[in-house]
Motif scaffolding. Structure first.
Motif, mmCIF file in Angstrom:
data_model
loop_
_atom_site.group_PDB
_atom_site.id
_atom_site.type_symbol
_atom_site.label_atom_id
_atom_site.label_comp_id
_atom_site.label_asym_id
_atom_site.label_seq_id
_atom_site.Cartn_x
_atom_site.Cartn_y
_atom_site.Cartn_z
ATOM 1 N N PRO A 142 40.709 -9.243 18.337
ATOM 2 C CA PRO A 142 40.812 -10.069 17.860
ATOM 3 C C PRO A 142 41.439 -11.231 19.042
ATOM 4 O O PRO A 142 41.674 -11.234 19.792
ATOM 5 C CB PRO A 142 42.172 -9.254 16.787
ATOM 6 N N GLY A 178 44.811 -16.477 15.835
ATOM 7 C CA GLY A 178 45.002 -17.994 15.077
ATOM 8 C C GLY A 178 45.912 -19.061 15.121
ATOM 9 O O GLY A 178 45.483 -19.793 15.154
ATOM 10 N N SER A 199 48.842 -15.068 12.342
ATOM 11 C CA SER A 199 46.781 -15.386 11.878
ATOM 12 C C SER A 199 46.485 -14.596 12.934
ATOM 13 O O SER A 199 46.682 -15.800 14.128
ATOM 14 C CB SER A 199 46.574 -16.183 10.956
ATOM 15 N N TRP A 200 45.688 -13.979 12.960
ATOM 16 C CA TRP A 200 44.638 -14.271 13.781
ATOM 17 C C TRP A 200 43.166 -13.519 13.450
ATOM 18 O O TRP A 200 42.773 -14.086 11.784
ATOM 19 C CB TRP A 200 44.718 -12.473 13.990
ATOM 20 N N ARG A 201 42.350 -13.642 13.874
ATOM 21 C CA ARG A 201 40.450 -13.318 13.705
ATOM 22 C C ARG A 201 39.880 -12.248 13.761
ATOM 23 O O ARG A 201 40.686 -11.891 15.202
ATOM 24 C CB ARG A 201 40.099 -15.204 13.927
ATOM 25 N N ALA A 225 41.115 -7.357 7.769
ATOM 26 C CA ALA A 225 40.604 -8.695 7.818
ATOM 27 C C ALA A 225 39.609 -8.911 6.138
ATOM 28 O O ALA A 225 38.491 -8.342 5.664
ATOM 29 C CB ALA A 225 39.791 -9.061 8.804
ATOM 30 N N ASN A 247 36.393 -13.742 6.102
ATOM 31 C CA ASN A 247 35.692 -15.130 7.223
ATOM 32 C C ASN A 247 36.588 -14.339 8.201
ATOM 33 O O ASN A 247 36.704 -15.034 9.291
ATOM 34 C CB ASN A 247 36.743 -15.979 6.612
ATOM 35 N N GLY A 248 36.963 -12.719 8.100
ATOM 36 C CA GLY A 248 37.647 -12.588 9.106
ATOM 37 C C GLY A 248 39.052 -12.592 10.071
ATOM 38 O O GLY A 248 39.571 -11.753 11.005
ATOM 39 N N VAL A 249 39.649 -12.843 8.880
ATOM 40 C CA VAL A 249 41.124 -13.874 9.329
ATOM 41 C C VAL A 249 41.770 -12.607 8.149
ATOM 42 O O VAL A 249 41.732 -12.309 7.234
ATOM 43 C CB VAL A 249 41.283 -15.077 8.518
ATOM 44 N N ASP A 262 46.655 -11.583 8.530
ATOM 45 C CA ASP A 262 47.868 -11.901 8.830
ATOM 46 C C ASP A 262 49.218 -10.987 7.869
ATOM 47 O O ASP A 262 48.476 -10.475 7.545
ATOM 48 C CB ASP A 262 47.977 -13.367 8.735
#
Length: 582
Positions: A513, A516, A529-531, A557, A560-562, A564
């Protein structure tokens, strides 16, 4: 032939010699080949402007052949002929008849057998592009956004590096007296084709050839032809990844009615470029030497030819690529078929004699599996349509390379770097060997990267390996927590494949990860948030002292890969957050 005449370019000061009498034509047709080549009548149909493409579509260990053209009563014709120990019979597979056709074999769905793409004119004169999926010898048309063309090219290539074959076509979309140039790029995503923007010029009456000319692991492409403004174009487009192509500035002359072919003629581990046809610099057959990505005229001394076809192959098993050229000699105004022997980088006319052909196809193929490259020639010889095989009886048979060794896989989340050690060969120098990768989700499978070879190593298409000269390959967009099986074989200058190396395995992971954002929401909470990898579950841990960490959530995720979390800022103390890959 109604409105199915080809777009012959009328060039100043150039004309065809009038057809000879029937007696003269028959006399020409019986000229014997040189001692090492014996003409064989394969019993295949002989049509004007033939399309002849070889591939082992049924997986029985010998090369079959597709033939297309304009048949009797101006009916377009397409058929696949089975090769059984050198005897060819019509397979009976029903395909749409196409004339002025181009075709290419390629396993676009990764099931281990060769599928087919074609362009051409139907009997009714309709420009057509068709893709067929081969399921055990049953060919089914594939739906897609394909625009119909003819008088161009069709090629398979994994340009976006996702493991499956994409499609590039050029040609004209109209069958009238004036062409409508068109170039289309269709990426393949799991067997579904879409049309995407690209920087290439629209063109027809040209050639397309893919190759990794700079050995960076991405396929580049040369495109030639007549463009929208009727001018001649030619450029080498460097693949910069991510679907981006840049004109490499190779300073190639605009070209049409000729051939383009890549081959490492000097065994230096990089691909050189052959150009033949009518160019902005006049009629030519020119070999460009590749010096670290800079292309220089090698002054090879080839005879300039138009309406030509070219094929690289090591016919004499001395470890370097020889060249077969057919086409029209605009100076002498005669048809030519010339085999140039490569003697340590110097090309000499071999003296072998063949049907002298134009508007046809030349292919090197070992149709009888005897370790010698035979020659398939098709085209027009002064009014006579020809499709012949020349059996190669040259001395010592070729032997296959050894298998590569020391396979290694370095997994980097949803990507992997694969590597192996070089093979060796009794005829081909090690630096001139290419490599052919297979990757699947089952043992021996090719669902991810198709090898176009049997598990025993037999090459189902007579061409270099898909990894070309590299001893490594990179795959991206793999599925986390999925096991993959892979191997690689070596391929020599006579297109013989080694056995595959002992199969390796690896397991893809979710990508690590990346942070974000951290943002306050209202007056009493914060969103962190992370991606990561879409669809993958991550662990979020928290700490107040950066020493003791406690897992507080396991979000997944989104597309979009997000992912949080939202935490209250009170009454909780100040906390530190970290996301971890599962």
């Amino acid at each position: 032939m109604k409105h199915q005449q080809p777009f012959y370019r009328v060039l100043p000061g150039l004309s065809f010699i009038a057809p000879l009498s029937l007696a003269m034509v028959l006399a020409l047709a019986t000229i014997p080949a040189a001692a090492q080549f014996v003409e064989v009548n394969p019993g295949l149909p002989k049509y004007p402007n033939p399309c002849v493409v070889w591939g082992d579509y049924d997986g029985d260990g010998d090369l079959d052949v597709l033939v297309a053209g304009l048949g009797k009563q101006d009916v377009a014709f397409t058929a696949i002929y089975n090769n059984t120990s050198g005897v060819f019979t019509n397979s009976g597979i029903v395909l749409l008849g196409l004339s002025r056709a181009t075709a290419a074999w390629g396993d676009f769905d990764g099931d281990g057998d060769l599928d087919l793409a074609m362009t051409g004119l139907t009997t009714a004169g309709v420009p057509t592009t068709r893709v067929y999926r081969n399921d055990g010898g049953t060919f089914t048309p594939v739906a897609g956004p394909f625009t119909g063309v003819f008088a161009g090219t069709v090629t398979w290539a994994d340009y976006d590096g996702d493991g499956d074959l994409d499609l590039l076509i050029t040609g004209t979309a109209t069958a009238g007296a004036t062409g409508t140039p068109l170039t289309k790029l269709y990426p393949n995503d799991g067997g579904v084709f879409t049309s995407v923007p690209h920087p290439f010029p629209n063109c027809y009456l040209g050639s397309v050839a893919w190759a990794d000319y700079n050995n960076d692991g991405k396929l580049d492409v040369v495109i030639t032809g007549v463009s929208d403004n009727s001018g001649l174009v030619a450029a080498l487009w460097r693949n910069d990844g991510g679907g981006t192509f840049t004109d490499a500035g190779a300073n190639l002359p605009g070209l049409d009615i000729g051939a383009v072919a890549w081959g490492d003629y000097n065994n230096d581990g990089s691909l050189e470029l052959l150009f033949t046809g009518n160019s902005n610099e006049g009629w030519l057959s020119r070999l460009y030497r590749n010096d670290a990505g800079t292309f220089t005229d090698a002054n090879a001394g080839f005879l300039p030819l138009l309406w030509s076809s070219a094929a690289w192959g090591d016919y004499d098993n001395d470890g370097d690529l020889d060249l077969m050229l057919i086409g029209y000699d605009p100076v002498a105004q005669v048809h030519r078929s010339i085999l140039y022997r490569n003697d340590a980088g110097t090309f000499v006319d071999s003296g072998a004699t063949f049907h002298n052909l134009i508007l046809g196809a030349a292919s090197w193929i070992d149709y009888d599996n005897d370790g010698h490259l035979d020659l398939s020639l098709a085209g027009n010889e002064n009014g006579l349509d020809v499709l012949s095989l020349y059996h190669n009886t040259t001395g010592t048979p070729n032997t296959a390379p050894t298998a590569p060794t020391s396979l290694a896989a370095n997994v980097l989340g949803t990507s992997v770097n694969l590597s192996w050690n070089a093979a060796s060969d009794a005829q081909t120098p090690a630096i001139a060997l290419t490599y052919n990768l297979r990757v699947g989700t089952t043992p021996g499978g090719s669902q991810i990267v198709a090898a176009h070879a049997s598990n025993a190593g037999y090459r189902r298409v007579p061409e270099m390996g898909n990894a070309q000269f590299r001893l490594n390959a990179r795959l991206e967009s793999l599925r986390p927590r999925t096991n993959y099986f892979w191997s690689v074989q070596a391929v020599d200058t006579a297109f013989a494949g080694s056995a595959f190396a002992a199969e390796g395995t690896f397991t893809a992971l979710a990508d690590p990860p990346t942070i974000g954002s951290i943002a306050r929401e209202g007056s009493s909470s914060v969103r962190v948030s992370w991606r990561g990898t879409p669809g993958s579950t991550y662990a979020i841990v928290a700490s107040t002292d950066l020493s003791n960490w406690t897992q507080i959530a396991t979000p997944t995720a989104n597309a979009n890969g997000v992912f949080d979390i939202v935490e209250p800022t009170s009454p909780l103390p100040v906390r530190f957050y970290r996301a971890m890959r599962p």
